[in-house]
Motif scaffolding. Structure first.
Motif, mmCIF file in Angstrom:
data_model
loop_
_atom_site.group_PDB
_atom_site.id
_atom_site.type_symbol
_atom_site.label_atom_id
_atom_site.label_comp_id
_atom_site.label_asym_id
_atom_site.label_seq_id
_atom_site.Cartn_x
_atom_site.Cartn_y
_atom_site.Cartn_z
ATOM 1 N N LEU A 87 21.300 -6.639 15.844
ATOM 2 C CA LEU A 87 21.686 -7.556 14.769
ATOM 3 C C LEU A 87 22.005 -8.942 15.311
ATOM 4 O O LEU A 87 21.594 -9.960 14.735
ATOM 5 C CB LEU A 87 22.894 -6.991 14.017
ATOM 6 N N LEU A 88 22.722 -8.991 16.432
ATOM 7 C CA LEU A 88 23.026 -10.286 17.039
ATOM 8 C C LEU A 88 21.757 -10.970 17.530
ATOM 9 O O LEU A 88 21.596 -12.189 17.389
ATOM 10 C CB LEU A 88 24.006 -10.109 18.205
ATOM 11 N N SER A 89 20.867 -10.187 18.104
ATOM 12 C CA SER A 89 19.602 -10.756 18.578
ATOM 13 C C SER A 89 18.815 -11.360 17.428
ATOM 14 O O SER A 89 18.228 -12.445 17.561
ATOM 15 C CB SER A 89 18.773 -9.669 19.271
ATOM 16 N N TYR A 90 18.811 -10.685 16.289
ATOM 17 C CA TYR A 90 18.097 -11.209 15.119
ATOM 18 C C TYR A 90 18.683 -12.542 14.674
ATOM 19 O O TYR A 90 17.951 -13.494 14.374
ATOM 20 C CB TYR A 90 18.174 -10.195 13.988
ATOM 21 N N LEU A 91 20.013 -12.634 14.647
ATOM 22 C CA LEU A 91 20.652 -13.871 14.208
ATOM 23 C C LEU A 91 20.361 -15.021 15.161
ATOM 24 O O LEU A 91 20.052 -16.137 14.747
ATOM 25 C CB LEU A 91 22.159 -13.665 14.082
ATOM 26 N N PHE A 92 20.451 -14.785 16.457
ATOM 27 C CA PHE A 92 20.241 -15.855 17.421
ATOM 28 C C PHE A 92 18.772 -16.259 17.507
ATOM 29 O O PHE A 92 18.457 -17.426 17.729
ATOM 30 C CB PHE A 92 20.756 -15.436 18.795
ATOM 31 N N GLN A 93 17.876 -15.311 17.337
ATOM 32 C CA GLN A 93 16.459 -15.656 17.365
ATOM 33 C C GLN A 93 16.069 -16.529 16.181
ATOM 34 O O GLN A 93 15.196 -17.389 16.287
ATOM 35 C CB GLN A 93 15.609 -14.381 17.350
ATOM 36 N N GLN A 94 16.735 -16.322 15.068
ATOM 37 C CA GLN A 94 16.449 -17.137 13.888
ATOM 38 C C GLN A 94 17.238 -18.450 13.892
ATOM 39 O O GLN A 94 17.090 -19.253 12.972
ATOM 40 C CB GLN A 94 16.806 -16.344 12.616
ATOM 41 N N ILE A 97 23.000 -18.765 13.351
ATOM 42 C CA ILE A 97 24.403 -18.996 13.674
ATOM 43 C C ILE A 97 24.608 -20.402 14.203
ATOM 44 O O ILE A 97 25.586 -21.062 13.899
ATOM 45 C CB ILE A 97 24.891 -17.950 14.705
ATOM 46 N N ILE A 98 23.663 -20.897 15.017
ATOM 47 C CA ILE A 98 23.805 -22.211 15.622
ATOM 48 C C ILE A 98 23.711 -23.317 14.570
ATOM 49 O O ILE A 98 24.423 -24.313 14.622
ATOM 50 C CB ILE A 98 22.728 -22.416 16.702
ATOM 51 N N GLU A 99 22.846 -23.151 13.566
ATOM 52 C CA GLU A 99 22.625 -24.199 12.588
ATOM 53 C C GLU A 99 23.749 -24.297 11.574
ATOM 54 O O GLU A 99 23.993 -25.363 11.010
ATOM 55 C CB GLU A 99 21.307 -23.948 11.850
ATOM 56 N N LEU A 100 24.450 -23.195 11.325
ATOM 57 C CA LEU A 100 25.466 -23.200 10.288
ATOM 58 C C LEU A 100 26.841 -23.468 10.869
ATOM 59 O O LEU A 100 27.206 -22.897 11.887
ATOM 60 C CB LEU A 100 25.485 -21.840 9.563
ATOM 61 N N PRO A 101 27.628 -24.352 10.235
ATOM 62 C CA PRO A 101 28.984 -24.591 10.713
ATOM 63 C C PRO A 101 29.882 -23.409 10.425
ATOM 64 O O PRO A 101 29.572 -22.555 9.590
ATOM 65 C CB PRO A 101 29.425 -25.826 9.903
ATOM 66 N N PHE A 102 31.039 -23.395 11.102
ATOM 67 C CA PHE A 102 31.964 -22.273 10.919
ATOM 68 C C PHE A 102 32.456 -22.189 9.479
ATOM 69 O O PHE A 102 32.690 -21.104 8.957
ATOM 70 C CB PHE A 102 33.160 -22.435 11.863
ATOM 71 N N SER A 103 32.604 -23.338 8.820
ATOM 72 C CA SER A 103 33.077 -23.333 7.442
ATOM 73 C C SER A 103 32.120 -22.610 6.512
ATOM 74 O O SER A 103 32.505 -22.158 5.434
ATOM 75 C CB SER A 103 33.273 -24.771 6.953
ATOM 76 N N ALA A 104 30.861 -22.479 6.927
ATOM 77 C CA ALA A 104 29.892 -21.798 6.073
ATOM 78 C C ALA A 104 30.225 -20.331 5.904
ATOM 79 O O ALA A 104 29.876 -19.717 4.905
ATOM 80 C CB ALA A 104 28.489 -21.940 6.654
ATOM 81 N N TYR A 105 30.903 -19.745 6.890
ATOM 82 C CA TYR A 105 31.254 -18.328 6.800
ATOM 83 C C TYR A 105 32.499 -18.116 5.947
ATOM 84 O O TYR A 105 32.785 -17.009 5.527
ATOM 85 C CB TYR A 105 31.468 -17.750 8.191
ATOM 86 N N LEU A 106 33.267 -19.185 5.751
ATOM 87 C CA LEU A 106 34.479 -19.081 4.956
ATOM 88 C C LEU A 106 34.221 -19.431 3.498
ATOM 89 O O LEU A 106 34.857 -18.902 2.597
ATOM 90 C CB LEU A 106 35.561 -20.012 5.530
ATOM 91 N N ILE A 107 33.304 -20.349 3.254
ATOM 92 C CA ILE A 107 32.960 -20.760 1.899
ATOM 93 C C ILE A 107 31.481 -20.461 1.685
ATOM 94 O O ILE A 107 30.617 -21.186 2.159
ATOM 95 C CB ILE A 107 33.244 -22.258 1.667
#
Length: 214
Positions: A87-94, A97-107
């Motif tokens: 799952l982590l590999s899928y996120l990093f390959q796409q 996680i790098i493109e989205l700011p931390f606030s995106a996970y909260l809002i």
């Protein structure tokens, strides 16, 4: 940026409430009427199993049984960590996680951000499973040594104490399996919130049955 449908907010909350209320109800049932639950019955019987093994010195039976439990926990822990890494590999390959700011996970305001949250929740769920299965292996290993110590060897070696250690291992095994069960509704969430809600209802029905039969 595509905005979220109201179902993506309401149905996951309903799913969480359904699962939470069921497990709170089951927790108090285990406390009040343990012999009407699978957890209470198996804990009671494991105490007699430990007593029988120690008093009759059935060392081979103890080692073989604990070995089977360790092998099962090892297989499930290995599977959980492999899924987590995938799952982590899928996120990093796409590069999500790098493109989205931390606030995106909260809002969560878009379907793009929500997709990342779904994968992260799956990752946390399988990480929780891995942690519990490794802890169960730890307790099984402790029991593997203690159960072969003669009862008259030391006052600290008692059937009650070893049974508590064994039951702790089985508790973590149960929590790990719950995480695997919870992965069902979380995976269905990838196909839509309605599927997630239906999956949680089916899961509660299955749990209601297996939680009351040993």
């Amino acid at each position: 940026m595509q905005q979220l449908n109201w179902t993506e907010s309401v149905f996951p909350v309903c799913t969480l409430l359904i699962l939470l209320l069921y497990h709170v109800h089951y927790y108090f049932q285990v406390k009040r009427s343990p012999m009407q639950t699978a957890i209470g019955i198996t804990q009671y019987l494991r105490t007699f199993w430990v007593e029988t093994v120690m008093e009759q010195k059935r060392d081979i039976l103890a080692v073989q049984t604990l070995r089977n439990w360790v092998m099962a926990s090892s297989l499930l822990a290995s599977t959980a960590v492999l899924i987590s890494i995938g799952l982590l590999s899928y996120l990093f390959q796409q590069n999500r996680i790098i493109e989205l700011p931390f606030s995106a996970y909260l809002i969560i305001g878009s379907t793009r951000n929500l997709d990342v949250l779904k994968i992260l929740l799956l990752f946390l769920n399988f990480s929780f499973a891995f942690l519990n299965f490794t802890l169960s292996i730890r307790y099984y290993n402790h029991v593997n040594f203690m159960i072969n110590v003669p009862l008259d060897r030391d006052d600290a070696v008692t059937v009650g104490y070893i049974s508590r250690i064994l039951n702790l291992g089985m508790l973590h095994y149960t929590l790990g399996m719950r995480a695997y069960y919870l992965a069902g509704p979380l995976l269905l969430w990838l196909f839509g919130p309605v599927w997630m809600l239906l999956g949680s209802v089916v899961l509660v029905g299955i749990l209601y049955r297996i939680d009351r039969t040993a």
